[in-house]
Design a protein around this motif. Structure first.
Motif, PDB file in Angstrom:
ATOM      1  N   ARG A  14       0.869  -1.172   0.000  1.00  0.00           N
ATOM      2  CA  ARG A  14       0.000   0.000   0.000  1.00  0.00           C
ATOM      3  C   ARG A  14       0.911   1.229   0.000  1.00  0.00           C
ATOM      4  O   ARG A  14       1.826   1.328   0.811  1.00  0.00           O
ATOM      5  N   LEU A  15       0.680   2.143  -0.918  1.00  0.00           N
ATOM      6  CA  LEU A  15       1.562   3.311  -1.028  1.00  0.00           C
ATOM      7  C   LEU A  15       0.921   4.523  -0.383  1.00  0.00           C
ATOM      8  O   LEU A  15      -0.290   4.712  -0.452  1.00  0.00           O
ATOM      9  N   ASP A  16       1.767   5.352   0.233  1.00  0.00           N
ATOM     10  CA  ASP A  16       1.245   6.602   0.779  1.00  0.00           C
ATOM     11  C   ASP A  16       1.656   7.758  -0.128  1.00  0.00           C
ATOM     12  O   ASP A  16       2.115   7.547  -1.250  1.00  0.00           O
ATOM     13  N   VAL A  17       1.514   8.960   0.395  1.00  0.00           N
ATOM     14  CA  VAL A  17       1.725  10.156  -0.421  1.00  0.00           C
ATOM     15  C   VAL A  17       3.134  10.207  -1.028  1.00  0.00           C
ATOM     16  O   VAL A  17       3.329  10.687  -2.130  1.00  0.00           O
ATOM     17  N   ASP A  18       4.105   9.710  -0.314  1.00  0.00           N
ATOM     18  CA  ASP A  18       5.472   9.797  -0.808  1.00  0.00           C
ATOM     19  C   ASP A  18       5.843   8.593  -1.659  1.00  0.00           C
ATOM     20  O   ASP A  18       7.013   8.358  -1.930  1.00  0.00           O
ATOM     21  N   THR A  33      -5.934   3.054  -1.762  1.00  0.00           N
ATOM     22  CA  THR A  33      -4.800   3.943  -2.059  1.00  0.00           C
ATOM     23  C   THR A  33      -4.124   3.426  -3.318  1.00  0.00           C
ATOM     24  O   THR A  33      -4.567   2.436  -3.896  1.00  0.00           O
ATOM     25  N   GLU A  34      -3.063   4.090  -3.649  1.00  0.00           N
ATOM     26  CA  GLU A  34      -2.244   3.555  -4.709  1.00  0.00           C
ATOM     27  C   GLU A  34      -1.566   2.286  -4.168  1.00  0.00           C
ATOM     28  O   GLU A  34      -1.285   2.206  -2.968  1.00  0.00           O
ATOM     29  N   SER A  66       3.553   1.985   2.901  1.00  0.00           N
ATOM     30  CA  SER A  66       3.192   2.243   4.294  1.00  0.00           C
ATOM     31  C   SER A  66       2.886   0.931   5.003  1.00  0.00           C
ATOM     32  O   SER A  66       3.213   0.746   6.147  1.00  0.00           O
TER      33      SER A  66
END
Lengths: 646, 238, 320
Positions: free
Chosen positions: A561-565, A630-631, A569
């Motif tokens: 799961r990817l976060d904003v950066d 999320t992405e 995450s």
């Protein structure tokens, strides 16, 4: 064969000389001296009339036509002029390029016929012989230089002037005179020899006897004006000034037919390069008109590389600091000079010795400056040059001081001397006047250097140290002043520049364990990928080890799961996976899943899905808002045993 | 024109290779040596009110009991706005790490030592850079205030709330969304009374949502609204 | 992305920039950077450019939504060092395929280091259709390559062993010396006595030709010889004690040996990392081999630094 660079510099010399004379003869008002270089290409009737007025052909005995003299002058072996011969060989009477230089808001050719201290006299004086450095040094009057004639194919120049003042009432402008300077030559019957002076003027026997040449023509009625018109030297207005016609314009040593459009560009470049101080102060306005009638005013775009110098010079009375504050900043410092005592034997009221300084302005370059230098394509207009000038507001020369920038910032500098150091309109101090005189007297004929050694003229006028003081403004004393400003002191803790290659080790070990295997190990027929569908992340892939001689191998699949950066995450648990190939074992470990494959299988295909990421939320929109959807990224890692291992 | 003192990188090296400071108890920065590694910046439109700052720091150290965690947090909350007001420099200057190194090492070393004596990594409270806003203590107070100060209403309410909750300030100053002021303020306003555990999961979910939502297109109210939804979800699922 | 997203759909171009309404410069198109650090004291810079929305934009909206589409075109400005992020609006909703001009003025007092600018297309209304289209307002649906404004001189991360000036007249420094190494830590340094004006003068000269630059090449080789001997011996000592290099720089030393003529000369052609570690440890711990190592090392380092070559060149160029 002369190089192209040398030719360019001849042209530059011509433009410099002409502009310098006009500039020196400016009237004492706030308007600029205006100089127009006008090219005319004469053909047909215009040319016929022109040649007739010039007496190119005509009376042969006694010989009074110019062609006759030119053809014989070619034969003079001692004063060989190949340009002259080339003209005679190629001129067919069908086309002639004439350059006329008009100056306005200037004094014009004032002075009596035999007063050589005045502009007129300086022009007609005898300078045909050998010109020594001291002969015209320090003199700023008149066009007393052969440079004009050198640019005429038949070495003939016509002057038409409206002088500021005349001596007697019957002298009514315009004033017309022409002169040819040809190699001396003999008449065929060998009883007559002609010197190198040829004149166009008033055929008055008594004056010719008195002066040894004809005097200038003055306009009684309109005859002279009309003649001037035919000879392409008519004045643009009734104001004072001079129009100089260069008959058959050529560049010495170059081909016979220069293109006026090219010349226009080069003239404007030379004008801006050497006269930007005068132009920037609004003291000089230079234009070039080509035969098609186009007129271009010389401006910075003609030599963009002057801009950094102009910027620098514009700070003369503004900047106080002697420290550079970064690119584009300007600092001001001084260079010491001692002007020796003037020689009382030669001068009536000699100056004492003056210990004084000249101003040095320095600009730290920025990238725009560099671009402007590149555009100019002129080695004088480049980094680390010092432009030197005195009160005449003309750049004497550009001195290369790259050695100073070896240790320090790239710069340009302007060395401002003598009367140029006093603000416009102020009276210069005695020191400034003394420096002005000293430097002016040191200039050779071309005014393109300050020369202290082997300079008899200077030696005659001064008692004391000459050579060292003149050299100071070009050599070590100038360098020291520059270095003080340009070279930054190092401080404790500063890094020593360019030492990286001594021991390139600080990056640690670059080939660490992970990349040790080197390169990809899997060959994907279908690159593993993931996509979102109906609340789950789906995935699919197909491939096997690149190396066909493999042992047992495995593939581990994780969904990040990817976060904003775009960093992972956490991971989304894999819920189901289906190997589409037989003989594959599935091991669930935490959120990931591993597919174990034995050595007999070379390729597998798999698909699967994650747990539902929207469980218990219901609403998809909200699932996004609360960070459930999320992405995501599929992370597939492979482990392959080699034959040896197994 | 104000002269700003900046400790050069070589000064930093000196501290990093120092034998006793700050590792040993009651050790002090090698002030005399550090003086040799100072540079100065001349800055227009900047002032540093040392008198008021000295006074505030001194008072704080007597008023708050630095032995207790809650008290230390309260002190930060109290001091952050004052530090921001007293050190009135443009962000361009505040972004020079050496300026903060000078302040911590040569101006207020005792204060830094007292505030962080319980912490393992005291050295980074003296050094540390902008990239990691959690590290240099004065930079942390200043930037935390700078990012949460209410420019329109001219108050520091969000700053107080941010620093009053250790978990909150740590998380916000550690996230990249802190650079978007409406987000930093929304966090302080919305989560100041939340439990530490919930703050962590709410903030993490918020960060996840930013993989699809463009933060800079959201207003403070929209962000608060979103944080509210995440909070509800987190509270309900626990 | 969990929904249709058009990566690379936005073409962001910068055409030029100008300072305080005056001087102008041109960007570095290869690196997509706008270097501003060599222009002296400016207070505002204005960038001019455009963002083009490509035709792949149609993919990220359902048919019934446009064109024009319910989204705004923005450029995200992110100044990491000064903790500043904001959006610059390029086009208000609704937007269509096509090119939009953008002009952005940045205030220097708010910036330091790098500022990254990224184009984004962001939904301004919820999407009725929902997935597989981005369902919410505020979601980004298209992006493109960024540009970086370089406000200050980049500090380059160097792989080279650091040489720094230091005032040797300070306490604890060998005041008569020229160089002094400081290599017991993870961050070793070679220090050069800045009280020696002539040497500083040489070291500060550029990489051109002439006496000082040539002398600098020679000095570098000279410093390099003594530095490398120290580096190799210190690394070898650590290996002898601990079995492997301890600090990053020591690993760098081993790697450089294994990949350069140092390794070829000291050990053999194919000495890889592991071989260098074991050989070095071995030869340092055995006194009889140590003597030989030191001799080999002096030779190897001279070759590595090109010492004789530089010296020869210098003498040829500058002998009276």
């Amino acid at each position: 064969m002369p190089t192209e660079k040398a030719l360019d510099s001849e042209l530059e010399t011509f433009v410099r000389e002409v502009l310098q004379n006009a500039n020196d003869q400016g009237l004492p008002n706030d308007d600029p001296v205006k100089v127009t270089f006008e090219f005319n290409r004469l053909t047909g009737d215009d040319l016929d009339e022109y040649l007739e007025a010039l007496q190119w052909t005509g009376q042969a005995d006694p010989p009074a036509n110019l062609e006759w003299h030119v053809e014989r002058a070619i034969e003079n072996e001692q004063a060989r002029d190949p340009g002259l011969r080339r003209f005679v060989d190629s001129f067919e009477g069908d086309e002639l390029l004439v350059l006329t230089v008009h100056d306005e808001n200037t004094t014009g050719l004032v002075g009596e016929e035999d007063d050589s201290s005045q502009p007129y006299g300086a022009l007609v004086k005898d300078f045909g012989g050998s010109e020594k450095l001291d002969s015209s040094s320090g003199g700023s009057h008149g066009v007393g230089k052969t440079v004009l004639w050198a640019f005429s194919s038949i070495s003939t120049v016509i002057f038409n002037s409206g002088p500021r003042e005349t001596i007697s009432a019957d002298e009514e402008p315009p004033r017309l005179i022409g002169r040819s300077i040809l190699p001396a030559h003999d008449h065929e019957d060998a009883n007559r020899t002609y010197t190198n002076h040829g004149w166009f003027g008033y055929a008055d026997d008594s004056e010719i006897d008195r002066l040894g040449r004809p005097p200038s023509l003055w306009d009684g009625g309109n005859a002279v004006s009309e003649l001037a018109d035919t000879l392409q030297v008519d004045r643009p207005s009734n104001e004072t000034g001079t129009s100089i016609g260069v008959v058959g314009f050529r560049i010495p040593g170059e081909d016979m037919h220069p293109e006026p459009e090219d010349l226009s560009e080069q003239f404007r470049h030379a004008a801006v390069k050497h006269f930007w101080p005068a132009i920037s102060r609004g003291d000089l306005d230079v234009r070039v008109r080509t035969p098609d009638g186009d007129e271009e005013v010389a401006n910075w775009n003609d030599a963009p590389g002057v801009r950094p110098f102009v910027e620098c010079y514009s700070q003369l009375f503004e900047v106080e600091t002697d420290e550079l504050e970064g690119p584009g900043s300007v600092a001001k410092t001084t260079v010491d000079i001692t002007v020796p005592e003037e020689n009382e034997g030669v001068l009536d009221a000699p100056d004492p010795e003056y210990e004084t300084t000249v101003d040095l302005l320095i600009r730290q370059l920025n990238p725009t400056d560099t671009e402007e230098f590149d555009e100019s394509d002129d080695r004088d207009l480049s980094r680390n040059r010092v432009a030197r000038l005195r009160g005449a507001q003309m750049i004497v020369d550009y001195v290369d001081k790259s050695s100073v920038a070896d240790r320090g910032d790239d710069f340009v500098a302007v060395l401002v001397c003598g009367e140029a150091q006093s603000p416009n309109g102020d009276t210069p101090t005695p020191e400034q006047r003394a420096v002005e005189k000293f430097l002016k007297r040191s200039e050779p004929t071309q005014h393109d250097d300050w020369q202290g050694s082997k300079n008899d003229y200077l030696k005659k006028h001064y008692r004391g140290t000459i050579v060292k003081e003149i050299a100071a403004l070009e050599g070590e004393r100038l360098e020291r002043a520059l270095a003080e400003v340009v070279q930054e002191d190092v401080e404790s803790g500063d890094g020593v520049p360019d030492m990286d290659d001594v021991a390139p080790i600080m990056g640690g070990r670059t080939n660490d364990d992970e990349s040790k295997g080197g390169g990809p190990v899997m060959d994907w027929e279908e690159e593993p990928g993931t996509w979102f569908d109906d609340g789950n992340w789906m995935f699919y892939g197909k491939g096997g080890p690149i190396d066909e001689d493999h042992g047992p191998w495995s593939v581990t699949i994780t969904i990040d799961r990817l976060d904003v950066d775009e960093s992972s995450s956490d991971s989304i648990p894999v819920q189901s996976v289906k190997p589409l190939s037989p003989g594959v074992g599935i091991v669930q470990n935490g959120d990931s899943v591993t597919l174990d494959v034995d050595e007999s299988i070379h390729e597998i295909e798999f698909e699967g899905s994650s747990e539902k990421v929207v469980d218990g939320i219901g609403d998809v929109r909200e699932a996004f808002e609360i960070g459930a959807i999320t992405e995501a990224r599929l992370d597939v890692s492979a482990e392959i045993e080699t034959e040896d291992d197994s | 024109m104000t002269t700003i003192h900046v400790l050069a990188d070589s000064g930093q090296d000196l501290v990093k290779s120092h034998d006793s400071f700050p590792a040993e108890e009651d050790s002090e920065p090698p002030a005399d040596e550090l003086e040799n590694h100072l540079r100065t910046l001349e800055v227009d439109e900047a002032t540093i009110d040392y008198d008021r700052l000295d006074e505030a720091i001194e008072a704080s150290m007597t008023v708050f009991d630095l032995g207790r965690r809650r008290q230390r947090t309260a002190m930060d909350s109290n001091l952050a706005p004052i530090v921001h007001q007293c050190i009135d420099v443009p962000p361009r200057v505040a972004a020079v790490p050496g300026m903060w190194h000078y302040l911590t090492l040569l101006r207020y070393p005792d204060f830094i030592t007292s505030r962080w004596s319980q912490d393992d990594d005291l050295q980074e409270k003296f050094l540390g850079t902008q990239k990691d806003l959690y590290s240099n203590h004065l930079a942390r107070l200043w930037w935390g205030a700078h990012l949460t100060y209410d420019e329109e209403e001219d108050h520091y309410l969000a700053t107080h709330r941010l620093f009053n909750k250790q978990r909150l300030v740590n998380y916000v100053l550690d996230s990249s969304f802190r650079r978007y002021r409406p987000a930093a303020i929304a966090f302080a306003e919305e989560l100041w009374d939340e439990s530490g555990k919930n703050i962590t999961s709410i903030a993490k979910r918020f960060n996840n949502s930013l993989s699809t939502t463009q933060l800079e297109s959201r207003s403070k109210d929209q962000i608060r609204d979103q944080l509210g939804k995440i909070r509800n979800y987190v509270e309900n699922t626990n | 992305m969990p929904y249709h997203y058009a990566d690379g759909c936005l073409q962001f171009g910068i055409n030029g920039f100008s300072f305080d309404g005056g001087d102008a410069g041109s960007p570095d198109y290869d690196d997509r950077t706008i270097p501003l650090y060599d222009y002296g004291d400016w207070s505002e810079v204005t960038l001019e450019g455009d963002v083009t929305i490509g035709n792949s934009v149609e993919r990220v909206f359902p048919d019934d939504e446009g064109p024009p589409f319910p989204a705004e075109l923005i450029v995200i400005v992110d100044a990491e060092e000064t903790q500043l992020r904001f959006e610059k609006n390029v086009a208000d909703p609704p937007v269509s395929e096509g090119s939009y001009d953008v002009e952005l003025t940045l205030d220097r007092s708010l910036l330091r280091g790098d500022v990254v600018m990224t184009p984004r297309l962001v939904r301004t209304e919820p999407c009725r259709k929902g997935l597989p289209y981005a369902p919410n307002d505020g979601m980004r649906v298209a992006g493109g390559e960024s540009w970086t404004v370089v406000v200050d001189h980049p500090t380059k991360d160097s792989d080279g062993f650091p040489f720094v000036y230091r005032d040797f007249s300070q306490d604890g420094m060998p005041s008569e010396d020229l160089v002094h190494s400081f290599s017991k830590t993870p961050n070793p340094k070679m220090m050069i006595n800045d009280q020696n004006e002539n040497v500083v003068d040489v070291l500060q000269s550029g990489n051109t030709y002439g006496f000082r630059p040539n002398m600098k090449r020679l000095l570098k080789a000279d410093f390099g010889v003594s530095l490398w001997i120290q580096l190799v011996v210190l690394t070898g000592t650590t290996i002898a004690e601990a079995g492997e290099p301890e600090f990053d720089w020591q690993e760098g030393v081993v790697e450089e040996i294994s990949e350069s003529e140092l390794g070829t000369h000291l050990f053999d052609e194919n000495a890889d990392y592991e071989a260098v570690v074991s050989e070095l440890g071995d030869r340092i711990s055995d006194p009889s081999k140590l003597r030989e190592l030191i001799t080999d090392l002096c030779e190897a380092v001279q070759l590595y630094q090109g010492y004789a070559e530089d010296l020869d060149y210098f003498i040829q160029e500058h002998s009276p």
